[in-house]
Design a protein around this motif. Sequence first.
Motif, PDB file in Angstrom:
ATOM      1  N   GLY A  53     -11.596  -2.469  -9.483  1.00 29.84           N
ATOM      2  CA  GLY A  53     -11.323  -2.036  -8.118  1.00 29.84           C
ATOM      3  C   GLY A  53     -10.530  -3.052  -7.321  1.00 29.84           C
ATOM      4  O   GLY A  53      -9.675  -2.689  -6.505  1.00 29.84           O
ATOM      5  N   LYS A  54     -10.802  -4.339  -7.540  1.00 28.29           N
ATOM      6  CA  LYS A  54     -10.070  -5.384  -6.830  1.00 28.29           C
ATOM      7  C   LYS A  54      -8.589  -5.350  -7.196  1.00 28.29           C
ATOM      8  O   LYS A  54      -7.716  -5.524  -6.327  1.00 28.29           O
ATOM      9  CB  LYS A  54     -10.666  -6.752  -7.151  1.00 28.29           C
TER      10      LYS A  54
ATOM     11  N   GLN B 141      -6.573  -2.752  -5.346  1.00 28.86           N
ATOM     12  CA  GLN B 141      -6.239  -3.053  -3.954  1.00 28.86           C
ATOM     13  C   GLN B 141      -4.867  -3.713  -3.818  1.00 28.86           C
ATOM     14  O   GLN B 141      -4.286  -3.725  -2.733  1.00 28.86           O
ATOM     15  CB  GLN B 141      -7.328  -3.936  -3.330  1.00 28.86           C
ATOM     16  N   GLU B 142      -4.351  -4.258  -4.920  1.00 29.91           N
ATOM     17  CA  GLU B 142      -3.013  -4.849  -4.893  1.00 29.91           C
ATOM     18  C   GLU B 142      -1.943  -3.808  -4.578  1.00 29.91           C
ATOM     19  O   GLU B 142      -0.841  -4.150  -4.130  1.00 29.91           O
ATOM     20  CB  GLU B 142      -2.707  -5.530  -6.228  1.00 29.91           C
TER      21      GLU B 142
ATOM     22  N   HIS C 193      -1.871  -1.933  -2.193  1.00 31.86           N
ATOM     23  CA  HIS C 193      -1.600  -1.966  -0.751  1.00 31.86           C
ATOM     24  C   HIS C 193      -0.397  -2.848  -0.432  1.00 31.86           C
ATOM     25  O   HIS C 193       0.213  -2.699   0.633  1.00 31.86           O
ATOM     26  CB  HIS C 193      -2.839  -2.445   0.005  1.00 31.86           C
ATOM     27  N   SER C 194      -0.049  -3.748  -1.347  1.00 28.18           N
ATOM     28  CA  SER C 194       1.124  -4.602  -1.141  1.00 28.18           C
ATOM     29  C   SER C 194       2.423  -3.801  -1.108  1.00 28.18           C
ATOM     30  O   SER C 194       3.442  -4.284  -0.598  1.00 28.18           O
ATOM     31  CB  SER C 194       1.213  -5.659  -2.247  1.00 28.18           C
TER      32      SER C 194
ATOM     33  N   THR D 141     -11.809   4.815  -4.517  1.00 25.62           N
ATOM     34  CA  THR D 141     -11.361   3.434  -4.732  1.00 25.62           C
ATOM     35  C   THR D 141     -10.594   2.879  -3.525  1.00 25.62           C
ATOM     36  O   THR D 141     -10.118   1.740  -3.564  1.00 25.62           O
ATOM     37  CB  THR D 141     -10.475   3.319  -5.987  1.00 25.62           C
ATOM     38  N   GLY D 142     -10.451   3.680  -2.478  1.00 20.51           N
ATOM     39  CA  GLY D 142      -9.844   3.194  -1.251  1.00 20.51           C
ATOM     40  C   GLY D 142      -8.331   3.090  -1.266  1.00 20.51           C
ATOM     41  O   GLY D 142      -7.751   2.321  -0.492  1.00 20.51           O
ATOM     42  N   ILE D 143      -7.676   3.878  -2.129  1.00 20.20           N
ATOM     43  CA  ILE D 143      -6.208   3.824  -2.178  1.00 20.20           C
ATOM     44  C   ILE D 143      -5.567   5.163  -1.797  1.00 20.20           C
ATOM     45  O   ILE D 143      -4.353   5.323  -1.887  1.00 20.20           O
ATOM     46  CB  ILE D 143      -5.699   3.392  -3.580  1.00 20.20           C
TER      47      ILE D 143
END
Length: 227
Positions: free
Chosen positions: A89-90, A93-94, A96-97, A122-124
Amino acid sequence: MRSDFLVAFDFDGTLYPLAPYDSEELLMHLNGMRRGKLWQKRTKQAVRRDMNGQNDMPTFNHDYKIYTKGATKGMIEKDIERIISHTDGKALQELHSLEGKATLVMLSCGTTDLARLFAEKTGIATLFSGYYGKTLTFDEGTVSGFTSDVPDTKAKADHIRLWKQQYRHVFSVGDGLTDKEMLSSSDYGLLIRYDGKPFPLDFPTVQDIPSAVERLSEKITAFSSQA
């Protein structure tokens, strides 16, 4: 203002590693487990054929329609929960770049319902402006079939060519042979191979999402400087 760049990501095997099922194979498997032993056996055989690369796309789609019929929304939730349990998951988050640098879409022969739920959990989800692939149909709360705007690998390439008429540059990211036409039709095609093993496609290859984001960002900068 719309970006000059669009990046199309495949879903299964690209945004997460297969472990060992992809999301569609897993949904077939979960749905098969509620049936009798003969049906379970047939479902396992259909899933195994796909895992072993024995199916062409029409054959798989035929099996998928049969062996997902009657699946519940609870099974879909369980499917994605299991997929996410094998996902970094971390690393995701990349992605978002890339926000503000490019328009992002998911372009897959897979199932958009599964891809959307994965993105939400997963917040994307806010990063993706569209999802292209199969869309499940429901009858009284259970899966009755699907429609598809990406019925085969050629359709993925057709979408890329259409977007190239709307965006200055179109990139794509995939993980395997079913992405070859999509990658070839793009201004820049990138492979993610989580296992790091040699693969018979001549495209730049990375092993994780952060590395993919880094490559994409570099190419966006390079193409922008050429404008």
